[in-house]
Design an enzyme around this catalytic site. Structure first.
Site, PDB file in Angstrom:
ATOM      1  CE  LYS A 108      -4.028   1.915   2.458  1.00 19.62           C
ATOM      2  NZ  LYS A 108      -4.965   1.684   3.580  1.00 19.62           N
ATOM      3  CB  SER A 187      -7.754   3.917   2.906  1.00 17.61           C
ATOM      4  OG  SER A 187      -7.043   3.221   3.927  1.00 17.61           O
ATOM      5  CB  SER A 211      -8.675   1.244   5.818  1.00 16.85           C
ATOM      6  OG  SER A 211      -9.346   2.476   5.881  1.00 16.85           O
TER       7      SER A 211
END
Length: 572
Positions: A108, A187, A211
């Site tokens: 990420k 996210s 997330s």
């Protein structure tokens, strides 16, 4: 025939996995690597059927083919990945290989990779000449590399991870792999789209309020939120360091568990390794279940287990994200709770109830009772106020993982001429971003209000959680990971483009208990539904065992049908 199927499959419910499987079978390597697992890759390497370079090239080709439509990968690390693959191929055959040797993974974009830009989804970290270039790997990245994983990309995410959908100022929008028009959630939407679309075998996500778990639910993948402190967060750009966590996202529970063993730094005795850069990992070696966690993966792990359904989630009572500080009067706090409540959609309730059939079939008992975590629980959790301390997290991150030009918010402002957003440095006035009373930013270690803001309500909430488990003889809780299906981002929902899908699961972060999302089935339109299970702190092995038993009893996952042209390509 293929072209007609591609047109039809813009609506995935029409053709399900048919086209994807047909495309995957076009060549032997496609058939072998499509939906490949870590154990299968290990077998291919052991038999010398494929080289690491071939496997990495196959996954890079998937990124090049589909990234223009779905946009999950912000930075493709092709050169470095191929160099690392060649080194692994050149290693002598009897060298000891790590548990993720030759496995292509994604990271990420808020997680530091040495020499790469940590965009954190924000354009302000990508200003030419002033990029946030990581001086070293985040702890989890270093552990994944040491295990032999091949880093092939940095995945897109919303600015600072502060959204329930996946639009960033640094790269744009990521679409759901099951239908590009729909949200993959945020996210960690970039990682889930890359993994479910077979652009990587697995990846890491981060989770401050939902997330990892919420986007995993949208995309038929496994998302693991470990007990906070089991896996270090050092080197991850914080949204809120008191709530942040990181864990694996994978297509199978087995792969997620192998990755968690690595990310936790399990030693030869099966104990996690503490990280001096993350103080909350200090208690992990003494408190965590002994690993490896793969030993808990048994098909009968759910037999005789009891799970309660939290009443407040079915009702839609909210725990405001980052809580509400002690300076806010009770009346205002309750008004904020009502304002942010997200009722459970009827179609999600139906999908949840149907998903429970798999738990029961595997031998578990499901308990519904209005006294299981009623409204008093989220109301207590909502007073765990972390906003007064967010700046401390950003300061700590930039000090250790900032670029040469700036190692503090003050230095960033001096170099760039603009201050960092209040999202990650907090409020400087008497009102927070919601208009509620705010207190000045402080160090939690020395703030006289820290007990009232954070420590006391957190302990009270955890006590309520544990008391319910003990009183009703429950092993854990089970609930929908989101309050609604993934929304269509091509048209307004209730008068505006949706910022969701939303969940009521931020309380997991506030008390730091482990949770996992499994593939719970699919909505009638073809989009995935995710089932979430939480457990007692430090019982991560038990939790993953339950997830594995559910997976083996249901086999709900099927891959998405990808298109090479369609709606919303390169949409901002």
């Amino acid at each position: 025939m293929t072209s007609l199927l591609l047109i039809a499959c813009l609506l995935p419910a029409i053709c399900g996995p048919t086209l994807a499987l047909a495309q995957a079978a076009s060549q032997p390597i496609d058939k072998d690597l499509f939906e490949v697992t870590v154990p299968q890759l290990e077998s291919f390497y052991a038999s010398h059927k494929y080289t690491v370079t071939q496997v990495v090239q196959w996954h890079l080709a998937r990124i090049h083919r589909y990234n223009g439509i779905y946009r999950p990968v912000e930075q493709v690390l092709e050169k470095d990945a191929l160099v690392t693959a060649a080194k692994e191929d050149a290693a002598v055959s009897d060298v000891k290989r790590g548990p993720l040797w030759g496995v292509p993974i994604v990271i990420k974009a808020n997680t530091s990779i040495a020499g790469q830009v940590t965009t954190d989804g924000w354009a302000g970290y990508t200003i030419p000449g002033h990029e946030l270039i990581a001086p070293k790997d985040a702890t989890v990245v270093a552990r994944l590399r040491a295990a032999g994983a091949i880093l092939i990309g940095h995945t897109n995410m919303p600015d600072f991870a502060a959204s329930d959908t996946n639009r960033s100022s640094s790269f744009g929008r990521t679409g759901n792999a099951f239908d590009v028009r729909f949200s993959p959630g945020g996210s960690s939407g970039g990682t889930v789209t890359a993994v479910t679309a077979n652009m990587a075998v697995l990846g890491n996500g981060t989770d401050t309020g939902n997330s990892i778990r919420m986007p995993s639910a949208t995309s038929a993948v496994i998302g693991v939120f470990p007990t906070r402190g089991l896996v270090p967060i050092a080197g991850i750009a914080p949204l809120d360091w008191l709530l942040d966590n990181t864990g694996p996202i994978a297509r199978t529970v087995t792969d997620a568990t192998i990755a968690l063993d690595v990310m936790a730094g399990l030693d030869v005795a099966g104990k996690p390794t503490a990280d001096p850069l993350d103080g909350r990992t200090a208690e992990a070696p003494a408190k965590a279940e002994v690993g490896p966690y793969t030993k808990y993966l048994k098909a009968d792990a759910l037999k005789g287990k009891r799970f309660g359904v939290p009443a407040f989630i079915l009702k839609g009572t909210d725990v405001p994200f980052q809580g509400i500080a002690a300076v806010v009067p009770e009346e205002a706090a309750e008004a904020e709770e009502r304002r942010t409540a997200t009722p459970l959609r009827p179609e999600t309730r139906a999908a949840f109830l149907k998903s429970l059939e798999g738990l029961r079939a595997a031998g578990a008992e499901i308990v519904f009772d209005d006294g299981i975590l009623p409204d008093s629980f989220p109301r207590t959790a909502s007073r765990i106020g972390t906003l007064p301390y967010v700046r401390e997290g950003t300061e700590g991150f930039l000090k250790e993982f900032g670029p040469a030009q700036y190692h503090s918010p003050e230095e960033y402002e001096k170099v760039i001429g603009k201050s960092l957003p209040r999202t990650i440095v907090g409020d400087s006035d008497t009102k927070d971003r919601r208009g509620l009373n705010a207190q000045p930013q402080a160090k939690i270690e020395t703030d006289p209000m820290a007990k009232a803001n954070y420590f006391d309500p957190r302990q009270k909430t955890l006590d309520m959680y544990m008391e319910t488990l003990d009183r009703l003889h429950l092993d854990g809780f089970v609930y929908p990971a989101t309050q609604m299906p993934p929304p269509d981002e091509t048209m307004p929902q209730n008068g505006e483009i949706s910022g969701g899908p939303h969940s009521e699961t931020s309380w997991v972060n506030q008390i730091g208990v482990p949770a996992v999302v499994v593939v719970g089935g699919f909505y009638p339109g073809g989009l995935p539904f995710g089932l979430e299970i939480s457990a007692r702190p430090w019982h991560d092995g038990d939790l993953l065992g339950w997830a594995y038993a559910y997976e083996q009893a249901t086999h709900h996952r099927h891959p998405p049908v990808l298109v090479e042209s369609g709606l919303l390509a390169n949409a901002p």
